[in-house]
Design a protein around this motif. Structure first.
Motif, short mmCIF file in Angstrom:
data_model
loop_
_atom_site.label_atom_id
_atom_site.label_comp_id
_atom_site.label_asym_id
_atom_site.label_seq_id
_atom_site.Cartn_x
_atom_site.Cartn_y
_atom_site.Cartn_z
N MET B 1 0.84 -1.21 0.00
CA MET B 1 0.00 0.00 0.00
C MET B 1 0.87 1.25 0.00
O MET B 1 0.68 2.17 -0.77
N ASN B 2 1.82 1.21 0.92
CA ASN B 2 2.71 2.35 1.04
C ASN B 2 3.49 2.61 -0.24
O ASN B 2 3.67 3.76 -0.65
N VAL B 6 3.72 5.95 -2.41
CA VAL B 6 5.01 6.56 -2.73
C VAL B 6 5.16 6.72 -4.25
O VAL B 6 5.54 7.76 -4.75
N GLY B 7 4.80 5.64 -4.93
CA GLY B 7 4.91 5.69 -6.39
C GLY B 7 4.08 6.80 -6.97
O GLY B 7 4.54 7.57 -7.84
N GLN B 8 2.86 6.94 -6.46
CA GLN B 8 1.98 8.01 -6.95
C GLN B 8 2.59 9.38 -6.68
O GLN B 8 2.64 10.26 -7.56
N LEU B 9 3.05 9.50 -5.44
CA LEU B 9 3.64 10.78 -5.05
C LEU B 9 4.86 11.11 -5.91
O LEU B 9 5.04 12.24 -6.36
N GLN B 10 5.64 10.06 -6.15
CA GLN B 10 6.84 10.28 -6.94
C GLN B 10 6.50 10.72 -8.36
O GLN B 10 7.11 11.62 -8.92
N GLN B 143 6.21 14.93 1.64
CA GLN B 143 5.26 13.81 1.68
C GLN B 143 5.92 12.51 1.25
O GLN B 143 5.70 11.46 1.85
N ILE B 144 6.74 12.62 0.20
CA ILE B 144 7.42 11.42 -0.28
C ILE B 144 8.32 10.87 0.82
O ILE B 144 8.32 9.66 1.10
N LEU B 145 9.06 11.79 1.42
CA LEU B 145 9.99 11.36 2.46
C LEU B 145 9.24 10.74 3.64
O LEU B 145 9.65 9.72 4.19
N GLN B 146 8.13 11.37 4.02
CA GLN B 146 7.36 10.86 5.15
C GLN B 146 6.78 9.48 4.83
O GLN B 146 6.67 8.62 5.70
N ALA B 147 6.44 9.32 3.57
CA ALA B 147 5.90 8.01 3.16
C ALA B 147 7.01 6.98 3.01
O ALA B 147 6.75 5.84 2.66
N GLY B 148 8.24 7.42 3.27
CA GLY B 148 9.36 6.49 3.24
C GLY B 148 9.98 6.33 1.88
O GLY B 148 10.79 5.43 1.66
#
Lengths: 922, 157
Positions: B1-2, B6-10, B143-148
């Protein structure tokens, strides 16, 4: 009655007379404006009137003549008489009608009376003694009596026999009596009317009086209208002598005017014109108007609108003119003012639009030039990268073919670079951005450097020579960078078109040329005496024994992108901008560039420039520290040397142990022992280098050069600004330099030196040097005022593994350099307080002289610098890299000229920085 | 899920930064800046950029004070401000700001007060615009960073 008459008259006479515009009061004669003077019969009245009531001037004795003899006068009189006659006729006719009426009435009355009498007669035949009718009969009797008195002849009464009663008769008598009374009354009235008519007749019987009255009214009216009008009216005869004049404000008396012409009366402007105009009207016989401005002593400057009509006599001959003038000075002035305003307006508008156009064009031109310059700059940055890389590539191991290809690549790149630099230069001159600097310099050195530089890349067997006459001052003030540029350009041109023989520069002082005679003093000032600042004109000839220029090509020689012929362009290459730039530069400096040439014999380019001669103060200041040395010298030093020669030694073998000469990259010293002959070092701008007797210089074959200072004077050898022009120090020629002093004691003492220097050897030297010296991290100084730029550059440096010191402006940079030694300086060009170019110049001057005098002069804090002066470094030339924004004011040309080694265009990128560090830190 | 997030955010981040380049807000110099950001200085770009915006605000304020007086404008002062701004914007890769600065400098050179004021307005607008855009970009980064996730490298060549 009068009114009635008038209308009748107009109806009847309208064929002959125009309907009047005048009020009715004035009278029927109003249709002629001049009818005031009309009454032919009685002119005395008019005379009285005129003289009594008007300040006009009129020759009344002549007026009747005039009226009698002219058409106007005659028709006026005729008209008047006709009117009068008609009036009289009318009155008579009316009276006659009246009379007729009265007669008819009387006849009627008589007829009636007769009838009554007849009746009465019949009655009288009646018996009279009727008592009742006493009174009546009495009355009848009386009446009959009376009637008989009046009409005796018509008494033929027949009495009717028949009659009625008494009452009947009484009544009849009464009615008759009434009729009689009415008749009597009528008669009385008629008589009264008759009397009245008679009276009227009497009043009509005095025509002169009536006319006089009318005339008076008309005259009064005219006077009323004209009393304040600025009008002059007059009549002049055939000879234009005044016969009559009316002037509301007469400034002359009657006798001064009448019988004289205009010319006789007035003097001044306009009088003649009006006279001529009147004469013209008289001749042409056509009334016309004209505006004439008079300027007379009598009434000053006034403008009159003049109407002149010719006057004919009964026979149709011209006998003079009527003349009417109205003063319109104010109107004319107003009108002229308006016209002028309108004209000014139009002119202003035209100028405005013209100006706008010019501004527009100028803006467009400027924009185009700026565009060109920007583009050129944009092209230059990557191109210099290409060329630079190619050069680096040429230092690597390559086979023969590769090297050939690379050489073509480099030379093509150089050509494009040169073209772009030329374009930038031109656009700078043209847009007025080019600023000239006034710096002290030594013409001999400049000539020598230029020749030396040219010799360094010489690939032909040419002799380069410089010849400077003794009267050329040792130091002059001018823009040395530009002068060098011109010289270099001309020399490289000369070399390009010369295959054998020689190319040279000749400098001589000349008297002030004719094209600049208005300015500057005569050029015979003796500099050696240290007189105050004066100007000197120096003529510089750059001559060659080349192919020459055909005469027909001379005119377009200095034009942009033009070469003598397409054939030449193919054969010799070049941008065709060089001479155009030279010419513009020379002209910018107030001089003149000319050329003389003969085909196959050679060309001579001559430029004449004014220079300021350095003042004695400056001179001694500069020379102070060397003065003891120069003073002790019995031999003349190179500051006065007047002849140089550079001969090529093509194909000569590199001689071991021979001193290396004229290589910008190599600090070189020549070992001199006791020889009185001084080595002329092309790149030494300072005499101390050469006069320092105990300098020891070693030149190792292909190795690195060590130098030792034995004396306090700095032996650092500065690189010439021409390093760049040499194409980054590429040096393919083997050359020898022969240096001679015109004043040297013996020709035999000339020291000949040969050297061969290639890029590879030189680079190896540099590497060796760095390897020896640099074991620790290189010290880098960033001079930049923009915080963000500093931050970015610092971070980049960090990535490249370096740290930097920061200076925020030129002054801080100088202080930092003074405090510690750096291996590389990155210098922003445009900075507050002291910009990068100036700072670099000062640093170079320090490197040359070993002191910060120049910096102190320029206003850098004295104390800081002086305290540190003891610390003299013997380091090599400090690499200074400019960081330029792409503006006209920050061209790389300027960076090089000011002593910078290279430039990075902004914004700085990692790649650029890395390349730069690779090149300058090893 | 994460990873999906992340992929979307990226992807979103990539699209956004590409759009910034395409719309001319940024040029390659910004890429240079991003290259300089590493573990040693994780907020380098943000730091430089915020310094840049502070600088912008200050310089624009100074220049508008100088240009306010209609009769006697100190063009030298304005010019130095424009120069600073141009250098800074060029250094951070703020392309639009830099372009306006070039026009601004031309106006300044010919002492065209009207033109200067216009450019000043424009430059003010452009830097604020960029500021918002970059704030969005940094938010996405966070956000990307927070999402790991890791910030993708975007090459604009």
């Amino acid at each position: 009655m009068v009114c009635e008459m008038e209308t009748d008259q107009i109806e009847e006479m309208d064929v002959e007379v125009l309907s009047s515009m005048w009020p009715e009061d004035v009278g029927t004669e109003a249709d002629k404006q001049f009818n005031v003077e009309k009454p032919a019969g009685d002119l005395d009245t008019l005379k009285e009137v005129t003289i009594e009531e008007k300040p006009t001037i009129a020759d009344l004795t002549r007026l009747p003549d005039l009226l009698n003899s002219t058409h106007q006068g005659t028709s006026q009189l005729t008209n008047l008489v006709k009117q009068w006659e008609y009036m009289q006729d009318n009155a008579v006719r009316l009276l006659r009608e009246e009379l007729k009426n009265l007669n008819r009435q009387r006849e009627e009355a008589e007829a009636k009376e007769l009838k009554i009498i007849e009746d009465y007669k019949f009655e009288s035949n009646e018996p009279e003694n009727v008592p009742v009718l006493d009174e009546t009969s009495d009355l009848f009797r009386k009446f009959r009596q009376k009637k008989r008195d009046a009409l005796i002849d018509s008494k033929k009464i027949e009495i009717d026999e028949e009659f009625d009663t008494v009452a009947y008769w009484k009544q009849k008598a009464l009615s008759l009596e009434k009729m009689l009374e009415a008749s009597t009354e009528r008669e009385r009235r008629l008589v009264e009317k008759l009397h009245e008519s008679l009276k009227t007749m009497e009043s009509h019987a005095a025509p002169v009086q009536e006319l006089t009255q009318n005339l008076k009214r008309a005259e009064g009216f005219l006077h009323f209208i004209l009393q304040n009008a600025p009008i002059v009216m007059g009549h002049q005869d055939k000879d234009l002598r005044y016969l009559f004049i009316y002037n509301k404000y007469p400034s002359l008396r009657e006798q001064d005017i009448l019988g004289k012409t205009d010319v006789e009366i007035f003097h001044g402007g306009g009088v003649k014109e009006s006279e001529d105009f009147k004469r013209e009207v008289l001749e042409k016989g056509k009334a016309s108007k004209r505006e004439i401005t008079f300027t007379t002593d009598l009434f000053g400057s006034k403008t009159f609108l003049i109407y002149v009509e010719p006057v004919y006599n009964k026979a149709g001959e011209k006998i003079g003119i009527n003349y009417m003038g109205m003063e319109v000075t104010d109107q004319v002035v107003k009108r002229e003012k308006m016209a002028k305003l309108r004209e000014d307006n139009a002119v202003r508008k035209a100028m405005e639009s013209e100006l706008n156009k010019t501004i527009h064009i100028t803006e467009e031109t400027m924009r185009a030039k700026q565009m060109l310059a920007t583009m050129s700059h944009e092209i230059r940055s990557p191109l210099s990268g290409v060329v630079g890389m190619a050069e680096i590539l040429s230092t690597t191991k390559l086979d023969k073919e590769q090297r050939q290809l690379l050489n073509v690549m480099i030379s093509s790149g150089d050509l494009v670079l040169q073209l772009i630099n030329d374009i930038l230069d031109l656009s700078k001159v043209e847009s007025g951005v080019m600023k000239l600097e006034a710096t002290k310099f030594r013409p001999r050195e400049v000539v020598k450097h230029v020749l030396q530089t040219a010799a360094a890349s010489l690939k032909k067997s040419l002799t380069l020579e410089g010849n400077i006459t003794d009267d050329v001052p040792i130091e002059v003030v001018g823009d040395v960078l530009r002068i060098r540029q011109i010289l270099t350009n001309l020399i490289s041109n000369a070399i390009k078109f010369t295959h054998d023989g020689h190319v040279g520069i000749k400098l001589q002082v000349i008297s002030e040329p004719s094209f600049a005679r208005d300015n500057a003093l005569n050029a015979d000032a003796e500099v050696d005496n240290g007189l105050t600042e004066t100007s000197v004109w120096i003529r510089c000839d750059v001559y060659d024994t080349g192919i020459g220029i055909p005469e027909n090509a001379l005119p377009c020689l200095f034009k942009k992108y033009m070469q003598a012929s397409a054939d030449h362009a193919r054969k010799y290459g070049g941008t065709g901008l060089g001479l155009a730039i030279c010419k513009q530069l020379v002209e910018l400096m107030g001089g003149q560039l000319t050329v003389t040439s003969r085909v196959n014999e050679g060309s001579t380019f001559t430029f004449i420039l004014p220079y300021k001669v350095a003042t004695s103060d400056d001179y001694s200041d500069d020379q102070d520290e060397f003065s003891d040395m120069t003073d002790h010298q019995s031999e003349p030093d190179d500051t006065t040397e007047g002849y140089f020669q550079f001969k090529p030694l093509l194909g000569s073998i590199y001689s071991n142990g021979g001193p290396a000469i004229s290589n910008g990259f190599l600090p070189h010293k020549v070992m001199l022992t006791t020889s009185p002959i001084k080595l002329i070092n092309g790149f030494v701008a300072d005499p101390s280098n050469n006069t320092g007797q105990s300098e020891i210089v070693q030149v190792e074959n292909g190795g690195y050069v060590d130098e030792t200072k034995l004396e306090t004077s700095s032996g650092h050898c500065p690189e010439s600004a021409h390093q760049y022009e040499n194409g980054n120090g590429r040096c393919f020629s083997k050359e020898s330099e022969s240096c001679s002093s015109s004043q040297a004691s013996s020709e035999g003492g000339t020291l000949e030196m040969e050297s061969e220097l290639t890029v590879s050897s030189q680079r190896e030297e540099e590497k060796a040097e760095t390897n020896l010296k640099e074991t620790s991290k290189p010290k880098i100084l960033l001079v930049e005022d923009n915080k963000i730029n500093i931050m970015v550059a610092k971070s980049m440096m960090k990535q490249l593994g370096h740290t930097m010191d920061i200076a925020n402006n030129g002054v801080e940079a100088i202080n930092a350099i003074n405090r510690s030694s750096y291996d590389l300086v990155l210098m922003d060009v445009c900075m507050p307080v002291l910009d990068g170019l100036k700072a670099t110049r000062l640093i170079r001057s320090y490197e040359e002289s070993g002191n910060w005098n120049a910096a102190i002069e320029a206003g850098v804090d004295k104390d800081i610098l002086e305290n540190e002066q003891v610390c003299v470094r013997s380091t090599n030339r400090l690499p200074i890299i400019a960081m330029t924004a792409n503006t006209l004011a920050e061209s790389s040309e300027e960076c090089y000229a000011n002593g910078m080694d290279s430039f990075i265009s902004k914004p700085v990128t990692l790649q650029k920085l890395r390349e730069c560090l690779q090149q300058y830190l090893h | 899920m994460n990873t999906i997030v992340v992929g979307q955010l990226q992807r979103q981040f990539q699209d956004y930064i590409v759009s910034l380049y395409q719309q001319g807000y940024l040029d390659n110099q910004f890429t240079e800046l991003r290259k300089l950001q590493d573990e040693g200085s994780p907020d380098f770009v943000a730091e430089v950029v915020s310094l840049f915006f502070d600088d912008c605000a200050k310089l624009i304020n100074d220049m508008s004070t100088s240009l306010e007086r209609p009769d006697h404008v100190d063009f030298k002062q304005v010019d130095s401000g424009v120069h600073q701004l141009k250098g800074s914007s060029s250094s951070v890769g703020a392309r639009r700001v830099k372009s306006v600065c070039i026009a601004f400098k031309e106006c300044c050179d010919v002492q065209n007060r009207e033109g200067c004021l216009r450019c000043l307005q424009q430059v003010d607008y452009e830097y604020k615009m960029l500021k918002t855009k970059l704030q969005d970009l940094f938010n996405l980064e966070q956000q990307i960073l927070q999402a790991g996730g890791t910030i993708p490298q975007v090459s604009m060549n």
